[in-house]
Design a protein around this motif. Structure first.
Motif, PDB file in Angstrom:
ATOM      1  N   ASP A  53       0.656 -22.517 -78.829  1.00 27.25           N
ATOM      2  CA  ASP A  53       1.039 -21.189 -78.529  1.00 27.25           C
ATOM      3  C   ASP A  53       1.218 -21.356 -76.887  1.00 27.25           C
ATOM      4  O   ASP A  53       0.287 -21.699 -76.085  1.00 27.25           O
ATOM      5  CB  ASP A  53      -0.083 -20.212 -78.738  1.00 27.25           C
ATOM      6  CG  ASP A  53       0.108 -18.958 -78.131  1.00 27.25           C
ATOM      7  OD1 ASP A  53       0.957 -18.682 -77.280  1.00 27.25           O
ATOM      8  OD2 ASP A  53      -0.879 -18.037 -78.544  1.00 27.25           O
ATOM      9  N   CYS A  54       2.709 -21.362 -76.362  1.00 29.41           N
ATOM     10  CA  CYS A  54       2.800 -21.731 -75.107  1.00 29.41           C
ATOM     11  C   CYS A  54       2.855 -20.493 -74.175  1.00 29.41           C
ATOM     12  O   CYS A  54       3.405 -20.481 -72.939  1.00 29.41           O
ATOM     13  CB  CYS A  54       4.432 -22.399 -74.952  1.00 29.41           C
ATOM     14  SG  CYS A  54       5.645 -21.503 -75.384  1.00 29.41           S
ATOM     15  N   ALA A  55       2.262 -19.371 -74.664  1.00 32.61           N
ATOM     16  CA  ALA A  55       2.205 -18.036 -73.784  1.00 32.61           C
ATOM     17  C   ALA A  55       0.748 -17.550 -74.244  1.00 32.61           C
ATOM     18  O   ALA A  55       0.836 -16.260 -74.724  1.00 32.61           O
ATOM     19  CB  ALA A  55       3.302 -17.031 -73.929  1.00 32.61           C
ATOM     20  N   ASP A  76      -1.066 -21.563 -71.071  1.00 32.59           N
ATOM     21  CA  ASP A  76      -0.361 -20.754 -70.315  1.00 32.59           C
ATOM     22  C   ASP A  76      -0.044 -21.037 -68.997  1.00 32.59           C
ATOM     23  O   ASP A  76      -0.612 -21.782 -68.239  1.00 32.59           O
ATOM     24  CB  ASP A  76      -1.292 -19.436 -70.168  1.00 32.59           C
ATOM     25  CG  ASP A  76      -0.506 -18.067 -70.064  1.00 32.59           C
ATOM     26  OD1 ASP A  76      -0.541 -17.434 -70.877  1.00 32.59           O
ATOM     27  OD2 ASP A  76      -0.440 -17.751 -68.715  1.00 32.59           O
ATOM     28  N   GLY A  77       0.941 -20.286 -68.112  1.00 31.07           N
ATOM     29  CA  GLY A  77       1.398 -20.713 -66.888  1.00 31.07           C
ATOM     30  C   GLY A  77       0.480 -20.178 -65.928  1.00 31.07           C
ATOM     31  O   GLY A  77       0.287 -20.450 -64.659  1.00 31.07           O
ATOM     32  N   CYS A  98       0.222 -24.707 -67.918  1.00 34.56           N
ATOM     33  CA  CYS A  98       1.421 -25.416 -67.959  1.00 34.56           C
ATOM     34  C   CYS A  98       2.423 -24.475 -68.021  1.00 34.56           C
ATOM     35  O   CYS A  98       2.552 -23.389 -68.846  1.00 34.56           O
ATOM     36  CB  CYS A  98       1.399 -26.136 -69.276  1.00 34.56           C
ATOM     37  SG  CYS A  98       3.046 -27.299 -69.377  1.00 34.56           S
ATOM     38  N   ARG A  99       3.704 -24.774 -67.312  1.00 33.82           N
ATOM     39  CA  ARG A  99       4.703 -23.876 -67.371  1.00 33.82           C
ATOM     40  C   ARG A  99       5.816 -24.367 -68.518  1.00 33.82           C
ATOM     41  O   ARG A  99       5.649 -25.586 -68.768  1.00 33.82           O
ATOM     42  CB  ARG A  99       5.480 -24.158 -65.805  1.00 33.82           C
ATOM     43  CG  ARG A  99       4.680 -23.287 -64.566  1.00 33.82           C
ATOM     44  CD  ARG A  99       5.451 -23.661 -63.381  1.00 33.82           C
ATOM     45  NE  ARG A  99       6.738 -23.011 -63.258  1.00 33.82           N
ATOM     46  CZ  ARG A  99       6.961 -22.232 -62.607  1.00 33.82           C
ATOM     47  NH1 ARG A  99       5.840 -21.256 -62.208  1.00 33.82           N
ATOM     48  NH2 ARG A  99       8.267 -21.649 -62.540  1.00 33.82           N
ATOM     49  N   TRP A 100       6.399 -23.538 -68.939  1.00 36.10           N
ATOM     50  CA  TRP A 100       7.419 -24.012 -69.829  1.00 36.10           C
ATOM     51  C   TRP A 100       8.304 -25.257 -69.837  1.00 36.10           C
ATOM     52  O   TRP A 100       8.365 -26.227 -70.549  1.00 36.10           O
ATOM     53  CB  TRP A 100       8.295 -22.746 -70.508  1.00 36.10           C
ATOM     54  CG  TRP A 100       7.466 -21.592 -70.845  1.00 36.10           C
ATOM     55  CD1 TRP A 100       6.744 -21.464 -71.845  1.00 36.10           C
ATOM     56  CD2 TRP A 100       7.570 -20.316 -70.536  1.00 36.10           C
ATOM     57  NE1 TRP A 100       5.992 -20.087 -72.104  1.00 36.10           N
ATOM     58  CE2 TRP A 100       6.794 -19.442 -71.134  1.00 36.10           C
ATOM     59  CE3 TRP A 100       8.236 -19.504 -69.267  1.00 36.10           C
ATOM     60  CZ2 TRP A 100       6.334 -18.220 -71.024  1.00 36.10           C
ATOM     61  CZ3 TRP A 100       8.074 -18.082 -69.195  1.00 36.10           C
ATOM     62  CH2 TRP A 100       7.155 -17.326 -70.061  1.00 36.10           C
ATOM     63  N   ALA A 135      14.652 -24.303 -73.435  1.00 35.89           N
ATOM     64  CA  ALA A 135      14.768 -25.595 -73.683  1.00 35.89           C
ATOM     65  C   ALA A 135      13.386 -26.381 -73.754  1.00 35.89           C
ATOM     66  O   ALA A 135      13.212 -27.330 -74.438  1.00 35.89           O
ATOM     67  CB  ALA A 135      15.637 -26.324 -72.488  1.00 35.89           C
ATOM     68  N   GLY A 136      12.503 -26.068 -72.734  1.00 35.84           N
ATOM     69  CA  GLY A 136      11.169 -26.589 -72.475  1.00 35.84           C
ATOM     70  C   GLY A 136      10.476 -26.669 -74.106  1.00 35.84           C
ATOM     71  O   GLY A 136       9.860 -27.328 -74.422  1.00 35.84           O
ATOM     72  N   MET A 137      10.493 -25.432 -74.621  1.00 40.10           N
ATOM     73  CA  MET A 137       9.914 -24.977 -75.722  1.00 40.10           C
ATOM     74  C   MET A 137      10.497 -25.964 -77.063  1.00 40.10           C
ATOM     75  O   MET A 137       9.931 -26.407 -77.837  1.00 40.10           O
ATOM     76  CB  MET A 137       9.991 -23.678 -76.182  1.00 40.10           C
ATOM     77  CG  MET A 137       9.144 -22.694 -75.363  1.00 40.10           C
ATOM     78  SD  MET A 137       9.348 -21.074 -75.450  1.00 40.10           S
ATOM     79  CE  MET A 137       9.189 -20.231 -73.820  1.00 40.10           C
TER      80      MET A 137
END
Length: 261
Positions: A53-55, A76-77, A98-100, A135-137
């Motif tokens: 879960d990147c957000a 999360d950023g 972490c930022r995406w 692209a990072g995801m």
């Protein structure tokens, strides 16, 4: 990208009902208009699959996925949002700031599912930045993995042009009662960013009232924009919950077979 959520993190839980913010949580609970799509993707995952879960926000979606037995990593950023997520997730869950675009340098993948929910992608602020984030995801996905991103239906918002949108109820937690009100400033041109002030009106146990104000800015995009940027970032669109009259929607995407990287 400004950290809009540094001060908002402590109030953010008031936006959601108890069943979403409290253990065990609800899969797709932060994206009610897209729960059917999200649940279908999750149900197809192997038991115990690794999920990112990147957000993650305050950790509600990650909490529900962890309870369902998946191996969850949450990022999360916003450091403040990540700190709130740590309060909801078990000690063994990895929670990182972490930022995406930095995911591949900070997080160990790959993952069978990557989530970017909560209308988070709108804060990238530009076409180029969104493609970079996506692209990072993509770098985090296994060859058989799925990305799910969601968004507010910005075209509907700009058509209806609301000024004040109040929550449908007052919530009560830890001896306090509170409700959330969005105050929108929507420009004439869809290409210009819009602003919202989130007002949290809180009644304390002694009967006193306070309010807190959190300004946010959003750079709108259409579902077609999002699909095109997913393709540009190396994805193939696999499904969508978009409806013209729905407030929010989600898109599921997989890694395109023919794409460098």
């Amino acid at each position: 990208m400004p950290d809009y959520y540094r001060d908002l993190a402590a109030d953010y839980h008031w936006i959601f009902p108890d069943e979403v913010v409290n253990h065990p949580g609800v899969i797709g609970g932060t994206s009610t208009d897209s729960r059917e799509l999200i649940e279908a993707v999750v149900e197809a995952l192997p038991p115990g699959a690794p999920v990112l879960d990147c957000a993650c926000g305050i950790g509600t979606d990650a909490m529900a996925l962890g309870h369902a037995g998946f191996q969850v990593t949450a990022t999360d950023g916003s450091p403040a949002m990540a700190a709130e997520a740590r309060r909801r997730l078990p000690a063994e869950a990895e929670v990182l700031t972490c930022r995406w675009e930095d995911l591949s340098a900070v997080v160990t993948g790959p993952f069978e599912l990557v989530l970017c929910l909560g209308n988070s992608l709108v804060h990238t602020g530009s076409h180029k930045a969104m493609v970079t984030a996506l692209a990072g995801m993509r770098q985090m996905l296994s060859p058989t993995g799925t990305l799910i991103v969601d968004s507010r239906n910005w075209e509907l918002l700009y058509r209806e042009r609301p000024r004040i949108v109040a929550a449908d109820r007052v919530r009560q937690r830890d001896g306090m009662r509170a409700t959330c009100v969005y105050v929108w400033t929507i420009p004439e041109s869809f290409g210009e960013p819009c602003q919202a002030e989130l007002l949290f009106l809180t009644e304390h146990p002694d009967g006193g009232l306070t309010h807190r104000r959190h300004p946010l800015e959003f750079q709108p995009f259409t579902p077609a924009d999002l699909e095109a940027r997913l393709v540009e970032a190396g994805f193939a669109v696999a499904g969508s919950s978009y409806r013209q009259d729905a407030q929010r929607y989600a898109i599921a995407a997989t890694r395109a077979e023919q794409h460098p990287g």
